[in-house]
Scaffold this active site. Structure first.
Site, short mmCIF file in Angstrom:
data_model
loop_
_atom_site.label_atom_id
_atom_site.label_comp_id
_atom_site.label_asym_id
_atom_site.label_seq_id
_atom_site.Cartn_x
_atom_site.Cartn_y
_atom_site.Cartn_z
CE LYS A 47 18.86 51.02 27.50
NZ LYS A 47 18.52 51.25 28.90
CD GLN A 91 21.44 51.29 31.32
OE1 GLN A 91 20.78 51.88 30.47
NE2 GLN A 91 21.26 50.00 31.55
CG ASP A 114 13.83 53.29 32.13
OD1 ASP A 114 13.71 52.34 31.34
OD2 ASP A 114 14.92 53.72 32.52
N1 LIG Z 1 17.13 52.44 33.05
C1 LIG Z 1 17.17 51.13 32.75
N2 LIG Z 1 18.15 50.35 33.21
C2 LIG Z 1 18.16 49.03 32.91
C3 LIG Z 1 17.16 48.47 32.07
C4 LIG Z 1 16.11 49.31 31.61
O1 LIG Z 1 15.16 48.88 30.91
N3 LIG Z 1 16.16 50.64 31.97
N4 LIG Z 1 17.24 47.14 31.67
C5 LIG Z 1 18.43 46.36 31.93
C6 LIG Z 1 19.49 46.35 30.88
N5 LIG Z 1 19.10 46.69 29.49
C7 LIG Z 1 18.76 47.95 29.23
O2 LIG Z 1 19.12 48.90 29.85
C8 LIG Z 1 19.28 45.77 28.42
C9 LIG Z 1 19.74 44.49 28.63
C10 LIG Z 1 20.00 43.63 27.55
C11 LIG Z 1 19.79 44.07 26.26
C12 LIG Z 1 20.10 43.22 25.06
O3 LIG Z 1 19.65 43.51 23.98
N6 LIG Z 1 20.90 42.18 25.23
C13 LIG Z 1 21.31 41.34 24.12
C14 LIG Z 1 22.65 40.72 24.42
C15 LIG Z 1 23.74 41.74 24.56
C16 LIG Z 1 25.04 41.08 25.02
O4 LIG Z 1 25.76 40.61 24.16
O5 LIG Z 1 25.30 41.04 26.24
C17 LIG Z 1 20.29 40.20 23.93
O6 LIG Z 1 19.66 39.79 24.92
O7 LIG Z 1 20.17 39.76 22.80
C18 LIG Z 1 19.30 45.33 26.05
C19 LIG Z 1 19.05 46.17 27.13
C20 LIG Z 1 19.11 46.81 33.22
N7 LIG Z 1 19.16 48.23 33.34
#
Ligand SMILES: Nc1nc2c(c(=O)[nH]1)N[C@@H](CN(C=O)c1ccc(C(=O)N[C@@H](CCC(=O)O)C(=O)O)cc1)CN2
Length: 279
Positions: A47, A91, A114
């Protein structure tokens, strides 16, 4: 068709960067990370990287894993009152001793990028403008940008979490889909998913959506980020489902990057509405 969330997110970040540059503003996002969960720390880093890329200032508030709920609330109250902060993101998940509801309720609704605050959830239920949860918002953007029709479609959402499943179902309903929500107690899941034009899986179980559960030509959106033996796996068994799906998001490179792009959009929107003179 592979729904390339990564490519779409990159394009949207470029547009946001240009928009922020033209407006001559510097929105500011505060992230709050409690404890040292490695996945959460990685998402927060991602982020901050996106913020740096497009001209959003970001600050990271890092709290030890053994803090109390009241320690977190005190820090949030300071951020709420700080005029330099436009958006606040805590988070998730939080360590088990922390009352997540109280934490979410304490973030000022105006800074809640969020969209989790009850006031903002209420706006979603009422179909009123307001910040939308980043993952469901990102998925709606993917569907729109790839021209996948929601109006009249039967959408099946697997998962009823407050952060993904429920807001996802509401957004699809507001986009005129007929929505079924399935969850861990649903009987004969496959008989329901087989009727779907659009499946959104946010169940958190690696590979649980298999080819026999999918109608040929259906759109399959995979929200899963399951870490299995050190490898990232979605909820959907991509190998068997992709040949029969009409469109499908990969993991990685599908929904995840759009979650972050949506967060950047929400942060800019929070900054812009805070700039507006009071009516
Ligand atoms: N306050 C928040 N907490 C969480 C959220 C949220 O939206 N707000 N969402 C999820 C986790 N998350 C963001 O926080 C998130 C998960 C995955 C990705 C992402 O881009 N993943 C990549 C792979 C990364 C890797 O190698 O593992 C992909 O899918 O291409 C971004 C954000 C839970 N918590």
């Amino acid at each position: 068709m592979i729904l390339d969330g990564k490519g779409l997110a990159d394009r949207r970040l470029e547009l946001l960067k240009e928009d922020i540059r033209k407006r001559g503003i510097t929105p500011t996002l505060a992230t709050v990370l409690v404890g040292d969960d490695s996945a959460s720390a990685m998402y927060v880093r991602m982020k901050h990287r996106a913020c740096d890329q497009i001209g959003i200032k970001s600050v990271n508030v890092k709290l030890p894993g053994d803090v109390t709920t009241s320690d977190v609330l005190d820090r949030l109250k300071e951020l709420n009152e700080d005029p330099d902060i436009d958006g606040i993101l805590v988070q998730l998940p939080l360590p088990s001793q922390i009352d997540t509801h109280q934490v979410i309720n304490t973030v000022s609704p105006e800074k809640d990028v969020d969209g989790y605050h009850p006031i903002n959830m209420g706006k979603l239920v009422g179909g009123l403008p307001g910040p939308r949860s980043c993952t469901p918002k990102g998925i709606m953007t993917i569907l729109k940008e790839y021209g996948i029709q929601t109006s009249g479609a039967h959408a099946v959402v697997i998962g009823r979490s407050v952060d993904v499943g429920r807001p996802m179902a509401l957004l699809l309903m507001l986009a005129d889909a007929t929505v079924t929500i399935c969850h861990s107690k649903t009987r004969d899941l496959a008989s329901i998913t087989k009727q779907a034009d659009i499946i959104v899986s946010a169940a958190g179980k690696a590979g649980m959506v298999t080819a026999d559960m999918v109608k040929p030509g259906a759109t399959v959106i995979d929200v899963g980020t399951n870490h299995v033996n050190g490898k990232l796996r979605g909820d959907v068994d991509f190998e068997t489902v992709s040949p029969i799906a009409g469109a499908i998001t990969p993991v990685p490179g599908g929904v995840g990057p759009m979650t972050i792009a949506s967060l950047m959009e929400n942060t800019l929107e929070a900054a812009l509405s805070r700039c507006k003179p009071a009516q």
